[in-house]
Design a protein around this motif. Structure first.
Motif, PDB file in Angstrom:
ATOM      1  N   PRO A 220       0.858  -1.218  -0.017  1.00  0.00           N
ATOM      2  CA  PRO A 220      -0.095  -0.143  -0.028  1.00  0.00           C
ATOM      3  C   PRO A 220       0.910   1.031  -0.020  1.00  0.00           C
ATOM      4  O   PRO A 220       1.995   1.292   0.673  1.00  0.00           O
ATOM      5  N   ASP A 221       0.486   2.316  -0.709  1.00  0.00           N
ATOM      6  CA  ASP A 221       1.006   3.589  -0.819  1.00  0.00           C
ATOM      7  C   ASP A 221       0.404   4.229   0.520  1.00  0.00           C
ATOM      8  O   ASP A 221      -0.526   5.093   0.472  1.00  0.00           O
ATOM      9  N   ILE A 222       1.104   4.278   1.556  1.00  0.00           N
ATOM     10  CA  ILE A 222       0.698   4.990   2.927  1.00  0.00           C
ATOM     11  C   ILE A 222       1.797   5.114   3.850  1.00  0.00           C
ATOM     12  O   ILE A 222       2.848   3.985   3.742  1.00  0.00           O
ATOM     13  N   GLN A 223       1.804   6.104   4.770  1.00  0.00           N
ATOM     14  CA  GLN A 223       2.872   6.249   5.389  1.00  0.00           C
ATOM     15  C   GLN A 223       3.008   4.941   6.695  1.00  0.00           C
ATOM     16  O   GLN A 223       1.775   4.266   6.862  1.00  0.00           O
ATOM     17  N   PRO A 224       3.715   4.344   7.048  1.00  0.00           N
ATOM     18  CA  PRO A 224       4.172   3.286   8.047  1.00  0.00           C
ATOM     19  C   PRO A 224       3.419   3.659   9.231  1.00  0.00           C
ATOM     20  O   PRO A 224       2.791   2.595   9.692  1.00  0.00           O
ATOM     21  N   ASN A 225       3.265   4.556   9.758  1.00  0.00           N
ATOM     22  CA  ASN A 225       2.677   4.564  11.024  1.00  0.00           C
ATOM     23  C   ASN A 225       1.154   4.687  10.935  1.00  0.00           C
ATOM     24  O   ASN A 225       0.509   4.800  11.805  1.00  0.00           O
ATOM     25  N   ARG A 226       0.788   4.554   9.667  1.00  0.00           N
ATOM     26  CA  ARG A 226      -0.725   4.387   9.265  1.00  0.00           C
ATOM     27  C   ARG A 226      -1.344   2.885   9.098  1.00  0.00           C
ATOM     28  O   ARG A 226      -2.479   2.955   8.783  1.00  0.00           O
ATOM     29  N   MET A 227      -0.166   2.157   9.059  1.00  0.00           N
ATOM     30  CA  MET A 227      -0.641   0.742   8.746  1.00  0.00           C
ATOM     31  C   MET A 227      -1.657   0.144   9.667  1.00  0.00           C
ATOM     32  O   MET A 227      -2.425  -0.624   9.045  1.00  0.00           O
ATOM     33  N   SER A 228      -1.562   0.336  10.831  1.00  0.00           N
ATOM     34  CA  SER A 228      -2.497  -0.162  11.627  1.00  0.00           C
ATOM     35  C   SER A 228      -3.985   0.369  11.451  1.00  0.00           C
ATOM     36  O   SER A 228      -4.959  -0.415  11.529  1.00  0.00           O
ATOM     37  N   ASP A 229      -4.288   1.715  11.230  1.00  0.00           N
ATOM     38  CA  ASP A 229      -5.448   2.238  10.811  1.00  0.00           C
ATOM     39  C   ASP A 229      -5.904   1.498   9.485  1.00  0.00           C
ATOM     40  O   ASP A 229      -6.885   1.248   9.462  1.00  0.00           O
ATOM     41  N   LEU A 230      -5.003   1.294   8.559  1.00  0.00           N
ATOM     42  CA  LEU A 230      -5.302   0.919   7.342  1.00  0.00           C
ATOM     43  C   LEU A 230      -5.756  -0.610   7.487  1.00  0.00           C
ATOM     44  O   LEU A 230      -7.009  -1.043   6.932  1.00  0.00           O
ATOM     45  N   GLN A 231      -5.160  -1.502   8.284  1.00  0.00           N
ATOM     46  CA  GLN A 231      -5.419  -2.749   8.655  1.00  0.00           C
ATOM     47  C   GLN A 231      -7.118  -2.873   9.134  1.00  0.00           C
ATOM     48  O   GLN A 231      -7.793  -3.597   8.937  1.00  0.00           O
ATOM     49  N   SER A 232      -7.235  -2.009  10.041  1.00  0.00           N
ATOM     50  CA  SER A 232      -8.543  -2.096  10.676  1.00  0.00           C
ATOM     51  C   SER A 232      -9.743  -1.404   9.793  1.00  0.00           C
ATOM     52  O   SER A 232     -10.773  -2.167   9.568  1.00  0.00           O
ATOM     53  N   ALA A 233      -9.274  -0.752   8.782  1.00  0.00           N
ATOM     54  CA  ALA A 233     -10.204  -0.328   7.683  1.00  0.00           C
ATOM     55  C   ALA A 233     -10.415  -1.156   6.768  1.00  0.00           C
ATOM     56  O   ALA A 233     -11.708  -1.405   6.317  1.00  0.00           O
ATOM     57  N   LEU A 234      -9.469  -2.151   6.581  1.00  0.00           N
ATOM     58  CA  LEU A 234      -9.925  -3.075   5.433  1.00  0.00           C
ATOM     59  C   LEU A 234     -10.805  -4.405   6.202  1.00  0.00           C
ATOM     60  O   LEU A 234     -11.385  -4.980   5.489  1.00  0.00           O
ATOM     61  N   GLN A 235     -10.796  -4.143   7.495  1.00  0.00           N
ATOM     62  CA  GLN A 235     -11.819  -5.209   8.172  1.00  0.00           C
ATOM     63  C   GLN A 235     -13.003  -4.779   7.750  1.00  0.00           C
ATOM     64  O   GLN A 235     -14.209  -5.511   7.699  1.00  0.00           O
ATOM     65  N   LYS A 236     -13.355  -3.452   7.992  1.00  0.00           N
ATOM     66  CA  LYS A 236     -14.875  -2.673   7.858  1.00  0.00           C
ATOM     67  C   LYS A 236     -14.505  -1.386   7.184  1.00  0.00           C
ATOM     68  O   LYS A 236     -15.002  -0.559   7.958  1.00  0.00           O
ATOM     69  N   PRO A 237     -14.548  -1.463   5.793  1.00  0.00           N
ATOM     70  CA  PRO A 237     -14.376   0.100   5.199  1.00  0.00           C
ATOM     71  C   PRO A 237     -15.957   0.725   5.440  1.00  0.00           C
ATOM     72  O   PRO A 237     -17.011  -0.208   5.154  1.00  0.00           O
ATOM     73  N   ALA A 238     -15.831   1.890   5.431  1.00  0.00           N
ATOM     74  CA  ALA A 238     -17.251   2.700   5.335  1.00  0.00           C
ATOM     75  C   ALA A 238     -17.349   2.942   4.201  1.00  0.00           C
ATOM     76  O   ALA A 238     -18.620   3.248   3.401  1.00  0.00           O
ATOM     77  N   ILE A 239     -16.644   3.640   3.697  1.00  0.00           N
ATOM     78  CA  ILE A 239     -16.522   4.251   2.174  1.00  0.00           C
ATOM     79  C   ILE A 239     -15.215   3.860   1.317  1.00  0.00           C
ATOM     80  O   ILE A 239     -14.205   3.942   1.733  1.00  0.00           O
ATOM     81  N   VAL A 240     -15.371   3.285   0.108  1.00  0.00           N
ATOM     82  CA  VAL A 240     -14.570   2.738  -0.801  1.00  0.00           C
ATOM     83  C   VAL A 240     -14.283   4.032  -1.919  1.00  0.00           C
ATOM     84  O   VAL A 240     -15.532   4.329  -2.423  1.00  0.00           O
TER      85      VAL A 240
END
Length: 315
Positions: A220-240
């Motif tokens: 993913p193109d995302i800052q390393p410190n945001r990876m935890s948030d991204l993993q949670s988002a992939l569990q239950k995205p609200a808006i794609v």
């Protein structure tokens, strides 16, 4: 009542319907007023919105194309000049509308937006709540647009906007001046303007409120410190958000949520493209993958927790 704002031209009407249907489907207990800032919508288009979404209230704001025709666009742009309509919201929307949720039309809403809507902007002196962009935009854009790098940079495709605060800051007038001064730097159009003029008054929210195309890459193109948030988002995205130029109604879209989009559009009865583009050319593309002439850079649906429950085939 939740106030939603969109900006479109006539070409984007079908995709606006898909977005609004998904919004209704995922928020059955909410009521919506939709503010449509537009160029080129005729009476038939407007009637179509009322007919397809009878539970929603609509307000249309017609902008003459000449007003925006001179605004900076670039040869490789895949968006239309209508994207700039967003900067007119503080002046166009009724003065008693103090907050609005702006939504691009190339998105799917998959969960309730109540928690997003209920974010308190006033007490924190926030003008915009949105999802932080991928690197290197978070550092390069502030440098190009001459504001503090500490403010970073957000994607404006999903943005909770404090209209009251923007009006108090004379946002629209400042935007006009900013365009004149930074005309050659506005590679991301009104999004650049919004970021520069609200810097220091933004709130970054979870990726689940705007799951950008680049967040669904294998790497993913995302800052390393945001990876935890991204993993949670992939569990239950609200808006794609299909934020790349390869939209789900195009054969070259490889976003793992593409099949959900096409299935929902079909269920809603919205014709979003030709069978040649969506099916035949798509089949040809799959052949290239099968003989390894193309390599998929996106996650497969079964590697995304939210999509694992679906039986969609992968490229």
């Amino acid at each position: 009542m939740i106030d939603i704002a969109i900006n479109i031209d006539a070409k984007f009407v079908p995709y606006a319907h898909v977005m609004l249907f998904s919004l209704e489907e995922s928020n059955v207990d909410e009521s919506f007023t939709v503010h449509i800032i537009n160029v080129g919508l005729n009476d038939c288009h407007k009637k179509e919105f009322y007919n397809k979404h009878p539970k929603m209230a609509f307000h249309f704001y017609d902008i003459d194309h000449n007003v925006i025709s001179s605004l900076p666009m670039w040869r490789k742009d895949y968006v239309s000049v209508a994207t700039y309509l967003r900067i007119f919201m503080p002046d166009l929307l009724p003065q008693n509308v103090n907050k609005v949720l702006f939504l691009d039309c190339d998105i799917l809403v998959l969960d309730s937006i109540a928690d997003l809507w209920n974010i308190d902007l006033d007490s924190q002196n926030i003008m915009v709540a949105a999802v932080e962009e991928r690197p290197p935009y978070n550092t390069q854009k502030p440098q190009e647009l001459k504001y503090s790098p500490e403010a970073s940079y957000f994607n404006a495709g999903v943005a909770l906007i404090n209209l009251k605060a923007l009006r108090m800051s004379n946002f629209t007038q400042r935007a006009a001046s900013f365009i004149e001064n930074y005309r050659n730097s506005l590679r991301h159009h009104d999004q650049d303007i919004l970021n520069a003029l609200t810097a220091g008054h933004t709130l970054f929210i979870s990726c689940r409120w705007n799951l950008l195309d680049f967040f669904t890459f294998k790497k993913p193109d995302i800052q390393p410190n945001r990876m935890s948030d991204l993993q949670s988002a992939l569990q239950k995205p609200a808006i794609v958000h299909f934020s790349n130029k390869r939209k789900p109604w195009k054969h070259n879209c490889d976003n793992p949520f593409r099949d959900i989009y096409l299935n929902k559009a079909a269920n809603y009865g919205i014709n979003i493209g030709s069978n040649w583009e969506i099916n035949t050319k798509r089949t040809m593309r799959k052949v290239l993958y099968s003989i390894h002439l193309k390599k998929a850079k996106y996650k497969k649906p079964q590697t995304i927790p939210f999509l694992a429950q679906y039986l969609y085939k992968t490229t």
